[in-house]
Design a protein around this motif. Sequence first.
Motif, PDB file in Angstrom:
ATOM      1  N   UNK A 187      26.958  -0.053  46.640  1.00  0.00           N
ATOM      2  CA  UNK A 187      27.980   0.674  45.897  1.00  0.00           C
ATOM      3  C   UNK A 187      29.127   0.943  46.866  1.00  0.00           C
ATOM      4  N   UNK A 188      30.319   0.506  46.498  1.00  0.00           N
ATOM      5  CA  UNK A 188      31.489   0.678  47.347  1.00  0.00           C
ATOM      6  C   UNK A 188      32.491   1.562  46.605  1.00  0.00           C
ATOM      7  N   UNK A 189      32.898   2.660  47.264  1.00  0.00           N
ATOM      8  CA  UNK A 189      33.776   3.641  46.636  1.00  0.00           C
ATOM      9  C   UNK A 189      34.984   3.910  47.535  1.00  0.00           C
ATOM     10  N   UNK A 190      36.179   3.860  46.953  1.00  0.00           N
ATOM     11  CA  UNK A 190      37.394   4.309  47.624  1.00  0.00           C
ATOM     12  C   UNK A 190      37.620   5.759  47.235  1.00  0.00           C
ATOM     13  N   UNK A 191      37.958   6.595  48.202  1.00  0.00           N
ATOM     14  CA  UNK A 191      38.164   8.018  47.929  1.00  0.00           C
ATOM     15  C   UNK A 191      39.368   8.489  48.716  1.00  0.00           C
ATOM     16  N   UNK A 192      40.291   9.141  48.046  1.00  0.00           N
ATOM     17  CA  UNK A 192      41.491   9.633  48.712  1.00  0.00           C
ATOM     18  C   UNK A 192      41.531  11.151  48.761  1.00  0.00           C
ATOM     19  N   UNK A 193      40.369  11.787  48.535  1.00  0.00           N
ATOM     20  CA  UNK A 193      40.342  13.247  48.610  1.00  0.00           C
ATOM     21  C   UNK A 193      39.234  13.785  49.493  1.00  0.00           C
ATOM     22  N   UNK A 194      38.015  13.323  49.333  1.00  0.00           N
ATOM     23  CA  UNK A 194      36.880  14.013  49.926  1.00  0.00           C
ATOM     24  C   UNK A 194      36.263  13.428  51.176  1.00  0.00           C
ATOM     25  N   UNK A 195      36.865  12.415  51.772  1.00  0.00           N
ATOM     26  CA  UNK A 195      36.188  11.760  52.888  1.00  0.00           C
ATOM     27  C   UNK A 195      36.658  12.196  54.275  1.00  0.00           C
ATOM     28  N   UNK A 196      37.638  13.066  54.366  1.00  0.00           N
ATOM     29  CA  UNK A 196      38.146  13.461  55.676  1.00  0.00           C
ATOM     30  C   UNK A 196      37.040  14.051  56.549  1.00  0.00           C
ATOM     31  N   UNK A 197      36.218  14.928  56.002  1.00  0.00           N
ATOM     32  CA  UNK A 197      35.118  15.531  56.763  1.00  0.00           C
ATOM     33  C   UNK A 197      33.750  15.004  56.352  1.00  0.00           C
ATOM     34  N   UNK A 198      33.694  14.024  55.477  1.00  0.00           N
ATOM     35  CA  UNK A 198      32.446  13.485  54.934  1.00  0.00           C
ATOM     36  C   UNK A 198      31.656  12.767  56.033  1.00  0.00           C
ATOM     37  N   UNK A 199      30.381  13.073  56.126  1.00  0.00           N
ATOM     38  CA  UNK A 199      29.481  12.448  57.110  1.00  0.00           C
ATOM     39  C   UNK A 199      29.984  12.625  58.548  1.00  0.00           C
ATOM     40  N   UNK A 200      30.674  13.714  58.775  1.00  0.00           N
ATOM     41  CA  UNK A 200      31.184  14.017  60.103  1.00  0.00           C
ATOM     42  C   UNK A 200      30.148  14.873  60.822  1.00  0.00           C
ATOM     43  N   UNK A 201      29.714  14.404  61.955  1.00  0.00           N
ATOM     44  CA  UNK A 201      28.695  15.131  62.712  1.00  0.00           C
ATOM     45  C   UNK A 201      29.183  16.516  63.090  1.00  0.00           C
ATOM     46  N   UNK A 202      28.317  17.506  62.883  1.00  0.00           N
ATOM     47  CA  UNK A 202      28.631  18.886  63.244  1.00  0.00           C
ATOM     48  C   UNK A 202      28.222  19.122  64.683  1.00  0.00           C
ATOM     49  N   UNK A 203      29.112  19.714  65.468  1.00  0.00           N
ATOM     50  CA  UNK A 203      28.806  19.972  66.873  1.00  0.00           C
ATOM     51  C   UNK A 203      28.291  21.376  67.065  1.00  0.00           C
TER      52      UNK A 203
END
Length: 122
Positions: free
Chosen positions: A106-122
């Motif tokens: 499944x391939x999805x383009x997203x222009x709203x919610x991916x800035x912090x998506x799956x970003x490792x928390x330090x």
Amino acid sequence: MARMIRKSLDEPEETRPFEDGKGRLDLVHLEAGGVGRAVFEPGWQWSKHVKPIAQTDSCQASHAGYVLSGKIKIVMDDGEENEFGAGDYMSVPPGHDAWVVGDEQCVVLDWQGYVDYAKRQD
């Protein structure tokens, strides 16, 4: 004067892999935020392959996106659910789980919610 911008998701500025090799998020950064292309492999599920990265109980990103291929099912924390497939626009508020339906990526383009998506928390 405003200028044109050209960026390519085939040459992303950042790539964030999901757990267990179940896909990735490719990002290009823009002044107004990021645009991303997520590739979800068959068997991918947010609660299994992104939750360990995000460290939240459910996905807390708002999504405004377009499904290029495959199918994804999204279930909100309150039980509302929907399935999105190729050609569908999707608007999804925070508080949900999601998973790939079937044997196709499944391939999805997203222009709203991916800035912090799956970003490792330090």
